[in-house]
Design a protein around this motif. Structure first.
Motif, PDB file in Angstrom:
ATOM      1  N   LEU A   1       4.439  74.210   2.869  1.00 57.16           N
ATOM      2  CA  LEU A   1       3.010  73.977   3.095  1.00 57.16           C
ATOM      3  C   LEU A   1       2.640  72.524   2.819  1.00 57.16           C
ATOM      4  CD1 LEU A   1       1.508  77.200   1.527  1.00 57.16           C
ATOM      5  CD2 LEU A   1       1.371  76.521   3.918  1.00 57.16           C
TER       6      LEU A   1
ATOM      7  N   ASP B   1       3.573  70.209   5.700  1.00 58.09           N
ATOM      8  CA  ASP B   1       2.868  70.444   6.958  1.00 58.09           C
ATOM      9  C   ASP B   1       1.869  69.313   7.204  1.00 58.09           C
ATOM     10  OD1 ASP B   1       1.503  71.399   9.140  1.00 58.09           O
ATOM     11  OD2 ASP B   1       0.896  73.290   8.217  1.00 58.09           O
TER      12      ASP B   1
ATOM     13  N   ALA C   1      -0.854  69.357   8.680  1.00 56.43           N
ATOM     14  CA  ALA C   1      -2.227  69.838   8.505  1.00 56.43           C
ATOM     15  C   ALA C   1      -2.628  69.854   7.027  1.00 56.43           C
ATOM     16  CB  ALA C   1      -2.381  71.230   9.104  1.00 56.43           C
ATOM     17  N   SER C   2      -1.674  69.595   6.140  1.00 52.96           N
ATOM     18  CA  SER C   2      -1.968  69.590   4.704  1.00 52.96           C
ATOM     19  C   SER C   2      -2.488  68.247   4.212  1.00 52.96           C
ATOM     20  CB  SER C   2      -0.709  69.961   3.909  1.00 52.96           C
ATOM     21  OG  SER C   2      -0.315  71.281   4.208  1.00 52.96           O
TER      22      SER C   2
ATOM     23  N   HIS D   1      -8.690  69.811   3.363  1.00 48.99           N
ATOM     24  CA  HIS D   1      -7.501  69.793   4.207  1.00 48.99           C
ATOM     25  C   HIS D   1      -7.758  70.612   5.462  1.00 48.99           C
ATOM     26  CE1 HIS D   1      -6.221  69.013   0.080  1.00 48.99           C
ATOM     27  NE2 HIS D   1      -5.312  68.225   0.624  1.00 48.99           N
ATOM     28  N   ASN D   2      -7.110  70.226   6.564  1.00 52.19           N
ATOM     29  CA  ASN D   2      -7.320  70.941   7.823  1.00 52.19           C
ATOM     30  C   ASN D   2      -6.900  72.402   7.740  1.00 52.19           C
ATOM     31  OD1 ASN D   2      -8.360  68.692   9.120  1.00 52.19           O
ATOM     32  ND2 ASN D   2      -6.354  68.026   9.851  1.00 52.19           N
ATOM     33  N   ASN D   3      -5.868  72.701   6.939  1.00 43.13           N
ATOM     34  CA  ASN D   3      -5.394  74.078   6.826  1.00 43.13           C
ATOM     35  C   ASN D   3      -5.924  74.786   5.575  1.00 43.13           C
ATOM     36  OD1 ASN D   3      -3.926  72.798   4.856  1.00 43.13           O
ATOM     37  ND2 ASN D   3      -1.916  73.354   5.667  1.00 43.13           N
ATOM     38  N   ASN D   4      -6.964  74.221   4.957  1.00 40.24           N
ATOM     39  CA  ASN D   4      -7.610  74.801   3.764  1.00 40.24           C
ATOM     40  C   ASN D   4      -6.650  74.921   2.580  1.00 40.24           C
ATOM     41  OD1 ASN D   4     -10.135  75.047   4.926  1.00 40.24           O
ATOM     42  ND2 ASN D   4      -9.660  77.055   5.768  1.00 40.24           N
TER      43      ASN D   4
END
Length: 117
Positions: A61, A64, A66-67, A76-79
């Motif tokens: 994670l 990633d 998106a992190s 963060h984009n992926n929460n």
């Protein structure tokens, strides 16, 4: 059970609780029944394995794209910024259902997690 009732009353009054009583009730209701062939010990082992899975998934994670922190979102984009709270809340609820020591299991989580070592 008495503590859970107190948490339910506190939650209904809008007070913060260490353990989310609604989550405990939902998890307790989703436990496998006696006709499913799974014992409470097996349910407990599955709960522990869930924490191990989350712990070993943290490096993936973190890697990633998106992190990455997004200042426009203030997160963060992926929460990913919500993950710590989610781990604590789900762990507390799971081990309340199993009548186990929450703090002990969270310490084990920190020991197992390669991202935090």
């Amino acid at each position: 059970q008495v503590t859970l009732s107190i948490f339910e009353l506190a939650s209904a009054a809008g007070l913060p609780c260490e353990v989310d009583p609604a989550l405990v009730t939902a998890l307790a209701g989703s436990r496998t029944g006696p006709g499913d062939g799974a014992s409470p010990e097996e349910d407990y082992k599955v709960s522990c394995l869930l924490l191990v899975f989350v712990a070993v998934s943290l490096p993936l994670l973190a890697a990633d794209p998106a992190s990455l922190y997004n200042p426009e979102l203030d997160g963060h984009n992926n929460n990913l910024h919500c993950l710590a709270k989610a781990i604590v809340q789900v762990s507390a609820a799971l081990f309340t259902v199993h009548n186990k020591n929450i703090e002990c299991h969270l310490k084990e989580f920190l020991l197992v997690s390669p991202a935090l070592s």
